[in-house]
Design a protein around this motif. Structure first.
Motif, short mmCIF file in Angstrom:
data_model
loop_
_atom_site.label_atom_id
_atom_site.label_comp_id
_atom_site.label_asym_id
_atom_site.label_seq_id
_atom_site.Cartn_x
_atom_site.Cartn_y
_atom_site.Cartn_z
N ASP A 6 -1.81 -15.00 -13.10
CA ASP A 6 -1.61 -16.27 -13.81
C ASP A 6 -0.18 -16.38 -14.34
OD1 ASP A 6 -4.16 -17.25 -13.40
OD2 ASP A 6 -4.93 -16.47 -15.31
N ASN A 9 2.33 -16.84 -11.46
CA ASN A 9 2.28 -18.22 -10.96
C ASN A 9 2.96 -19.18 -11.92
OD1 ASN A 9 1.04 -18.03 -8.38
ND2 ASN A 9 -0.92 -17.66 -9.37
N SER A 13 6.30 -21.33 -10.98
CA SER A 13 6.27 -22.78 -11.11
C SER A 13 7.38 -23.27 -12.04
CB SER A 13 4.90 -23.20 -11.65
OG SER A 13 4.86 -24.57 -11.89
N GLN A 19 7.46 -19.00 -2.95
CA GLN A 19 6.80 -17.78 -2.50
C GLN A 19 7.58 -17.11 -1.37
OE1 GLN A 19 2.65 -18.11 -1.52
NE2 GLN A 19 2.17 -19.18 -3.41
N SER A 34 0.56 -14.92 -0.48
CA SER A 34 -0.18 -16.15 -0.76
C SER A 34 -1.60 -15.82 -1.20
CB SER A 34 -0.19 -17.06 0.47
OG SER A 34 -0.96 -18.21 0.21
N LEU A 37 -1.46 -14.44 -4.75
CA LEU A 37 -1.15 -15.45 -5.77
C LEU A 37 -2.25 -16.49 -5.94
CD1 LEU A 37 2.69 -15.92 -5.19
CD2 LEU A 37 1.52 -14.53 -6.93
N THR A 38 -3.11 -16.63 -4.95
CA THR A 38 -4.24 -17.55 -5.10
C THR A 38 -5.48 -16.83 -5.59
OG1 THR A 38 -4.85 -17.28 -2.77
CG2 THR A 38 -3.44 -19.17 -3.33
#
Length: 121
Positions: A6, A9, A13, A19, A34, A37-38
């Motif tokens: 979290d 990310n 942002s 990325q 990816s 990070l998801t």
């Protein structure tokens, strides 16, 4: 998702970091990064360390309860910065010449205009 992911990310942002850049700097495959990070794939300790290093921070920075990211608008607007890795002597020389050009761009453009005006006369 974990607090670490979290916070990473949020950092990406707010700092407007792609990325792709993190993948390149960390050596982690784009697809794997990816998934990490998801939250689809768990990050190993090594992955977490590599991501933090790629972002110029220590892993503990992203695990901190009082996590905060500097706002981009807090940076001086006339300064531009990016990290291009460890530079060679030649690359540093070229970068310094570019900085000199940018610092003197008004004089360079003014000289060009004067030259063009003289050539028209």
């Amino acid at each position: 998702m974990t607090k670490y992911i979290d916070n990473v990310n949020t950092y990406l942002s707010q700092m407007k970091i792609k990325q792709t850049y993190v993948s390149m700097k960390s050596g982690i495959d784009k697809k794997k990064l990816s998934r990490i990070l998801t939250g689809t794939q768990d990050a190993s300790g090594t992955d977490m360390e590599r991501i933090a290093n790629a972002l110029g921070e220590r892993m503990e920075f992203f695990l901190n309860d009082s996590f905060s990211v500097p706002r981009i608008m807090d940076f001086e607007p006339e300064k531009i910065a990016f990290y291009a890795g460890e530079t060679t002597e030649k690359q540093e020389e070229v970068a310094n010449k570019l900085l000199q050009l940018m610092e003197n761009i008004d004089e360079v453009m003014s000289a060009k205009n004067r030259f063009l005006n003289i050539s028209r006369e």
